[in-house]
Design a protein around this motif. Sequence first.
Motif, PDB file in Angstrom:
ATOM      1  N   GLY A  28       0.843  -1.183   0.000  1.00 47.34           N
ATOM      2  CA  GLY A  28       0.000   0.000   0.000  1.00 47.34           C
ATOM      3  C   GLY A  28       0.880   1.234   0.000  1.00 47.34           C
ATOM      4  O   GLY A  28       2.090   1.142  -0.221  1.00 47.34           O
ATOM      5  N   GLY A  29       0.293   2.359   0.275  1.00 41.01           N
ATOM      6  CA  GLY A  29       1.031   3.610   0.238  1.00 41.01           C
ATOM      7  C   GLY A  29       2.120   3.733   1.283  1.00 41.01           C
ATOM      8  O   GLY A  29       3.134   4.378   1.061  1.00 41.01           O
ATOM      9  N   PHE A  30       1.928   3.115   2.439  1.00 39.54           N
ATOM     10  CA  PHE A  30       2.889   3.261   3.526  1.00 39.54           C
ATOM     11  C   PHE A  30       3.719   2.017   3.804  1.00 39.54           C
ATOM     12  O   PHE A  30       4.727   2.099   4.486  1.00 39.54           O
ATOM     13  CB  PHE A  30       2.179   3.676   4.820  1.00 39.54           C
ATOM     14  N   GLY A  31       3.286   0.868   3.314  1.00 41.04           N
ATOM     15  CA  GLY A  31       4.037  -0.331   3.645  1.00 41.04           C
ATOM     16  C   GLY A  31       3.803  -1.472   2.696  1.00 41.04           C
ATOM     17  O   GLY A  31       3.001  -1.389   1.769  1.00 41.04           O
ATOM     18  N   HIS A  54       9.446   6.368   3.922  1.00 42.28           N
ATOM     19  CA  HIS A  54       8.728   6.986   5.046  1.00 42.28           C
ATOM     20  C   HIS A  54       9.489   6.894   6.363  1.00 42.28           C
ATOM     21  O   HIS A  54       9.024   7.405   7.377  1.00 42.28           O
ATOM     22  CB  HIS A  54       7.354   6.332   5.207  1.00 42.28           C
ATOM     23  N   VAL A  55      10.645   6.268   6.355  1.00 44.75           N
ATOM     24  CA  VAL A  55      11.404   6.049   7.585  1.00 44.75           C
ATOM     25  C   VAL A  55      11.748   7.360   8.295  1.00 44.75           C
ATOM     26  O   VAL A  55      11.759   7.421   9.516  1.00 44.75           O
ATOM     27  CB  VAL A  55      12.676   5.222   7.291  1.00 44.75           C
ATOM     28  N   HIS A  56      12.002   8.415   7.543  1.00 43.59           N
ATOM     29  CA  HIS A  56      12.381   9.693   8.161  1.00 43.59           C
ATOM     30  C   HIS A  56      11.194  10.641   8.336  1.00 43.59           C
ATOM     31  O   HIS A  56      11.380  11.769   8.769  1.00 43.59           O
ATOM     32  CB  HIS A  56      13.481  10.360   7.331  1.00 43.59           C
ATOM     33  N   ASN A  57       9.992  10.159   8.054  1.00 39.75           N
ATOM     34  CA  ASN A  57       8.777  10.951   8.207  1.00 39.75           C
ATOM     35  C   ASN A  57       8.201  10.651   9.594  1.00 39.75           C
ATOM     36  O   ASN A  57       7.658   9.569   9.836  1.00 39.75           O
ATOM     37  CB  ASN A  57       7.787  10.581   7.099  1.00 39.75           C
ATOM     38  N   ALA A  58       8.326  11.600  10.513  1.00 38.86           N
ATOM     39  CA  ALA A  58       7.897  11.384  11.904  1.00 38.86           C
ATOM     40  C   ALA A  58       6.426  11.010  12.004  1.00 38.86           C
ATOM     41  O   ALA A  58       6.053  10.142  12.802  1.00 38.86           O
ATOM     42  CB  ALA A  58       8.185  12.631  12.745  1.00 38.86           C
ATOM     43  N   GLU A  59       5.581  11.630  11.201  1.00 38.44           N
ATOM     44  CA  GLU A  59       4.144  11.336  11.243  1.00 38.44           C
ATOM     45  C   GLU A  59       3.872   9.900  10.784  1.00 38.44           C
ATOM     46  O   GLU A  59       3.080   9.184  11.403  1.00 38.44           O
ATOM     47  CB  GLU A  59       3.377  12.315  10.356  1.00 38.44           C
ATOM     48  N   GLU A  62       5.076   7.472  13.525  1.00 42.34           N
ATOM     49  CA  GLU A  62       4.161   7.445  14.666  1.00 42.34           C
ATOM     50  C   GLU A  62       2.888   6.675  14.317  1.00 42.34           C
ATOM     51  O   GLU A  62       2.374   5.914  15.135  1.00 42.34           O
ATOM     52  CB  GLU A  62       3.824   8.862  15.130  1.00 42.34           C
ATOM     53  N   ARG A  63       2.392   6.871  13.136  1.00 44.35           N
ATOM     54  CA  ARG A  63       1.184   6.154  12.690  1.00 44.35           C
ATOM     55  C   ARG A  63       1.433   4.641  12.678  1.00 44.35           C
ATOM     56  O   ARG A  63       0.591   3.857  13.112  1.00 44.35           O
ATOM     57  CB  ARG A  63       0.807   6.655  11.301  1.00 44.35           C
ATOM     58  N   PHE A  64       2.597   4.232  12.200  1.00 49.80           N
ATOM     59  CA  PHE A  64       2.953   2.818  12.134  1.00 49.80           C
ATOM     60  C   PHE A  64       3.086   2.234  13.542  1.00 49.80           C
ATOM     61  O   PHE A  64       2.576   1.143  13.824  1.00 49.80           O
ATOM     62  CB  PHE A  64       4.257   2.660  11.351  1.00 49.80           C
TER      63      PHE A  64
END
Length: 97
Positions: A28-31, A54-59, A62-64
């Motif tokens: 999907g979009g995030f994983g 997305h590893v360096h995206n704090a949001e 946190e969502r993960f």
Amino acid sequence: MDDSHSTPDGLRDRVLGDFVLRERLGEGGFGAVYRAEQPRLSREAVVKVLRARHVHNAEARERFVREARLAGRFEHPFAAHLYDSNAEPDGTLWIAM
């Protein structure tokens, strides 16, 4: 950081915690979700991995992490059970179910 999920089997045979990733089942979009083995306990699992981009995206991180916490508290006979989740030294976040 390179997004290794963009290749067909970018994480195939990678070890995350006690789990050895095998083929990718979906994304999907995030994983991405992989079929995995946990050799020590002789069982199969699925492992969801946060995309490298997305590893360096704090949001996103946190969502993960929030997803892992919620999955760990949810108990239902028809829901996946959380086995483990962690962050690897390279920043890879994963959830094993």
